[in-house]
Design an enzyme around this catalytic site. Structure first.
Site, mmCIF file in Angstrom:
data_model
loop_
_atom_site.group_PDB
_atom_site.id
_atom_site.type_symbol
_atom_site.label_atom_id
_atom_site.label_comp_id
_atom_site.label_asym_id
_atom_site.label_seq_id
_atom_site.Cartn_x
_atom_site.Cartn_y
_atom_site.Cartn_z
ATOM 1 N N GLY A 169 0.817 -1.221 0.000
ATOM 2 C CA GLY A 169 0.000 0.000 0.000
ATOM 3 C C GLY A 169 0.842 1.259 0.000
ATOM 4 N N GLY A 170 0.513 2.145 0.937
ATOM 5 C CA GLY A 170 1.210 3.421 1.013
ATOM 6 C C GLY A 170 2.699 3.252 1.267
ATOM 7 N N GLY A 404 20.337 8.276 -34.456
ATOM 8 C CA GLY A 404 19.705 9.147 -33.468
ATOM 9 C C GLY A 404 20.372 9.020 -32.110
ATOM 10 C CB ALA A 405 21.948 6.163 -30.382
HETATM 11 C C1 HXC Z 1 -2.995 -2.936 10.856
HETATM 12 C C2 HXC Z 1 -1.455 -4.571 10.356
HETATM 13 C C3 HXC Z 1 -1.414 -4.150 9.005
HETATM 14 C C4 HXC Z 1 -2.245 -3.046 8.635
HETATM 15 C C5 HXC Z 1 -0.064 -5.792 9.216
HETATM 16 N N1 HXC Z 1 -0.609 -5.584 10.437
HETATM 17 N N2 HXC Z 1 -0.548 -4.930 8.324
HETATM 18 N N3 HXC Z 1 -2.234 -3.967 11.264
HETATM 19 N N4 HXC Z 1 -3.003 -2.482 9.599
HETATM 20 N N5 HXC Z 1 -2.242 -2.562 7.402
HETATM 21 C C6 HXC Z 1 -0.311 -6.338 11.668
HETATM 22 C C7 HXC Z 1 -0.855 -7.757 11.633
HETATM 23 O O1 HXC Z 1 -2.183 -7.737 12.083
HETATM 24 C C8 HXC Z 1 0.088 -8.434 12.609
HETATM 25 O O2 HXC Z 1 -0.314 -8.127 13.930
HETATM 26 C C9 HXC Z 1 1.408 -7.742 12.375
HETATM 27 O O3 HXC Z 1 1.092 -6.491 11.770
HETATM 28 C C10 HXC Z 1 2.315 -8.510 11.458
HETATM 29 O O4 HXC Z 1 1.581 -8.859 10.279
HETATM 30 P P1 HXC Z 1 1.607 -10.309 9.642
HETATM 31 O O5 HXC Z 1 0.531 -10.348 8.645
HETATM 32 O O6 HXC Z 1 1.598 -11.334 10.751
HETATM 33 O O7 HXC Z 1 3.050 -10.342 8.973
HETATM 34 P P2 HXC Z 1 3.504 -10.977 7.581
HETATM 35 O O8 HXC Z 1 2.935 -12.345 7.446
HETATM 36 O O9 HXC Z 1 4.967 -10.815 7.516
HETATM 37 O O10 HXC Z 1 2.812 -10.080 6.443
HETATM 38 C C11 HXC Z 1 3.104 -8.714 6.318
HETATM 39 C C12 HXC Z 1 2.155 -8.040 5.311
HETATM 40 C C13 HXC Z 1 0.701 -8.383 5.678
HETATM 41 C C14 HXC Z 1 2.459 -8.585 3.891
HETATM 42 C C15 HXC Z 1 2.457 -6.550 5.330
HETATM 43 O O11 HXC Z 1 0.501 -8.083 7.064
HETATM 44 C C16 HXC Z 1 -0.297 -7.610 4.899
HETATM 45 O O12 HXC Z 1 -0.592 -7.948 3.759
HETATM 46 N N6 HXC Z 1 -0.861 -6.574 5.540
HETATM 47 C C17 HXC Z 1 -1.936 -5.794 4.935
HETATM 48 C C18 HXC Z 1 -1.438 -4.973 3.792
HETATM 49 C C19 HXC Z 1 -2.470 -4.035 3.284
HETATM 50 O O13 HXC Z 1 -3.338 -4.417 2.486
HETATM 51 N N7 HXC Z 1 -2.433 -2.772 3.777
HETATM 52 C C20 HXC Z 1 -3.343 -1.717 3.409
HETATM 53 C C21 HXC Z 1 -2.906 -1.154 2.097
HETATM 54 S S1 HXC Z 1 -3.869 0.204 1.621
HETATM 55 P P3 HXC Z 1 -0.068 -9.093 15.168
HETATM 56 O O14 HXC Z 1 -0.783 -8.426 16.296
HETATM 57 O O15 HXC Z 1 -0.628 -10.401 14.773
HETATM 58 O O16 HXC Z 1 1.425 -9.134 15.354
HETATM 59 C C22 HXC Z 1 -2.900 1.534 1.798
HETATM 60 C C23 HXC Z 1 -3.505 2.749 1.251
HETATM 61 C C24 HXC Z 1 -2.523 3.828 0.999
HETATM 62 O O17 HXC Z 1 -1.838 1.467 2.304
HETATM 63 C C25 HXC Z 1 -2.776 4.551 -0.264
HETATM 64 C C26 HXC Z 1 -1.959 4.032 -1.389
HETATM 65 C C27 HXC Z 1 -2.044 4.824 -2.636
#
Ligand code: HXC
Length: 510
Positions: A169-170, A404-405
């Site tokens: 994401g961000g 051109g290069a």
């Molecule tokens: C809250 C989060 C989180 C999130 C991870 N955690 N991502 N908590 N918000 N976005 C927490 C998990 O709940 C977990 O908590 C701990 O962090 C570790 O995560 P895991 O999943 O156990 O780790 P891992 O297996 O290594 O995977 C990491 C990851 C995955 C690939 C980053 O967590 C993931 O896919 N997260 C979501 C990504 C996502 O979709 N984010 C939003 C994107 S939108 P605990 O308590 O269990 O330790 C965005 C918008 C911005 O960002 C605008 C863009 C233009």
């Protein structure tokens, strides 16, 4: 008083633990350092000063009010790298996966604002899962404001992103708007959405490594500029990189003491170009032999290897190098190479880093794959970038400069300041064989006749003198004196002043 100090120490110790011992151990088990350990390695010893250690999130949804950690998943502050001020923020994966809340975003913004106001580089260390899901639009808004600051700082201060864990994401979009992205092999990933979401939406099964590992981003997507074996190597290389970079767009390049004489000749360069014009040689040999102490920091080493880009120094001052690489695809310009070099040239121009260009290019790569992929527009990016650049531009044609290069690669016609050629240079519309075969198509059936035509074209154009006669080449130089010539040229251009006409901004073919 003693009690108050003890209370401060207790709070600090608690904050330093981030998400707790267990999560720190899990981080170490994955081969990753913690945010604070990373900062310690990155900055000069005892130079890091932390801000907002006690900031906590203010979310009360999903039971979040019961789960607060001082610092809220990001360590921010400033320090020095080899004595120069640098701002830094490092995502703490042990706290909500380093995800971004509103409070977390405000910490980053504070550092971004300070870095911009005080005109010093900013380094972001990423190990985080994007917007904090529990915070909803507050997190999205936080990102938007971080992105806005990335854009305003672009071209004013260097912004560097180091990806040291799974990032989504961000946490990939903000790095994408910075100047350079570096990754760590096997432990860092970058994707807009992770493998689980991919599976749900497209039904593709893909691992994190396949989707956004360091190999993908340094060789296929070109999102990342380099990858390192582990956290320690990555951070030490960031220290090395910072020594090449100016603090801001008005500071001038850093100057490092060197014992490498500007007059140092290198006689091995006299035999670098093979007798056979179709035989490759390694342009990196030339780069290493010409620059100070053979110290070259390559950017995008693994991507579009037919062009080489990176930082070096001449007489202690940073330069940017762009060089065709005859070892890969004969050094041809294709879409990937053009985009890679264009971005590098623009970085150098933003930050007043002189550009040295080594040319050995047989032209643009023909074919449907390139044309369908937009070669015209991508090639134009490099042409545009060189043509708009106002920094000192020193060019050396070692061998081929065809078609051109020739124009594109920092030629005199697009404001090259000093354009040298080795005696082995061939400056022509195309190679002699191709030219003769087009001009004398009717003679193609007679190999002896066409050979005479090829030899004739070769004699007439496969040299630097036609261009030198017209002043398009300032001087034909001996290879062994290349370092001396380039050092002198850069010195002579030290006070170059050139301004493009006023405009809001240009419209580079994106
Ligand atoms: C809250 C989060 C989180 C999130 C991870 N955690 N991502 N908590 N918000 N976005 C927490 C998990 O709940 C977990 O908590 C701990 O962090 C570790 O995560 P895991 O999943 O156990 O780790 P891992 O297996 O290594 O995977 C990491 C990851 C995955 C690939 C980053 O967590 C993931 O896919 N997260 C979501 C990504 C996502 O979709 N984010 C939003 C994107 S939108 P605990 O308590 O269990 O330790 C965005 C918008 C911005 O960002 C605008 C863009 C233009």
């Amino acid at each position: 008083m003693k009690e108050v100090i003890e209370e401060l120490e207790r709070r600090r110790d608690n904050a330093r633990l981030g998400g707790g011992i267990q999560r720190i151990e899990a981080q170490h088990k994955r081969g990753k350092l913690t945010a604070r350990e990373r900062i310690e390695l990155l900055m000069d010893e005892n130079s890091f000063e932390e801000f907002d250690t006690f900031v906590e999130h203010r979310c009360a949804d999903f039971g979040m009010e019961k789960s607060k950690t001082p610092g809220d998943g990001v360590v921010t502050g400033w320090g020095t790298i080899n004595g120069r001020v640098v701002y830094v923020f490092a995502k703490d994966f042990t706290v909500f996966g380093g995800s971004l809340s509103q409070a977390h975003a405000q910490k980053i913004m504070k550092i971004q604002d300070m870095a911009l106001k005080n005109r010093a580089p900013i380094i972001g260390v990423f190990d985080a899962g994007g917007a904090r899901i529990q915070e909803g639009v507050d997190a999205l808004g936080g990102y938007g404001e971080v992105f806005q600051r990335n854009v305003l700082a672009s071209g004013v201060i260097p912004q560097i992103s180091v990806i040291m864990g799974p990032c989504a994401g961000g946490d990939v979009y903000s790095p994408a708007m910075t100047d350079f992205i570096f990754m760590v092999k096997d432990t860092s990933y970058m994707f807009v959405t992770g493998p689980d979401v991919v599976k749900t939406v497209t039904n593709e099964t893909v691992t994190a490594e396949e989707l956004g590992g360091a190999k993908v981003h340094t060789t296929k997507s070109s999102i990342a500029d380099r990858a390192y074996e582990n956290d320690v190597e990555a951070l030490l290389q960031m220290r090395r990189l910072m020594d090449f970079l100016p603090s801001n767009n008005q500071s001038g390049v850093p100057v490092l003491p060197t014992s490498d004489s500007p007059d140092r000749p290198d006689y091995s360069l006299d035999t670098l170009i093979p007798d056979n014009p179709n035989k490759p040689y390694d342009i990196k040999e030339l780069i290493l032999k010409v620059v100070d102490e053979a110290d070259f920091f390559e950017i995008q080493e693994a991507y579009a290897r037919n062009i080489v880009t990176g930082f070096a120094r001449m007489e202690g001052r940073t330069i940017g190098i762009v060089a065709n690489q005859p070892m890969v695809l004969a050094g041809v310009l294709d879409s990937d190479a053009s985009r890679k070099a264009a971005r590098f040239v623009r970085f150098c121009d933003c930050f007043e880093i002189p550009i040295v260009t080594f040319v050995d290019v047989p032209g643009f790569l023909p074919g449907t794959a390139q044309e369908y992929g937009g070669l015209i527009k991508h090639g134009a990016k490099l042409l545009f970038a060189y043509a708009e650049a106002t920094v000192p531009k020193v060019t050396l044609i070692t061998r081929k400069a065809y078609g051109g290069a020739y124009d594109v690669m920092s030629s005199k016609h697009i404001r090259g300041d000093v354009n040298y050629a080795w005696p082995t240079a061939e400056i022509a519309v195309m190679g002699a064989k191709g030219a003769a075969e087009i001009l004398y198509r009717s003679e193609l059936s007679d190999p002896a006749k066409i050979q005479v035509r090829i030899d004739e074209y070769q004699r007439r154009f496969a040299n630097p003198f036609v261009a030198a006669e017209r002043g398009y080449i300032d001087e034909v130089i001996l290879p062994h004196g290349t370092r001396r010539r380039i050092c002198r040229a850069l010195n002579m251009l030290r006070n170059k002043t050139l301004e493009n006409p006023w405009k809001k901004h240009d419209n580079i073919p994106l």
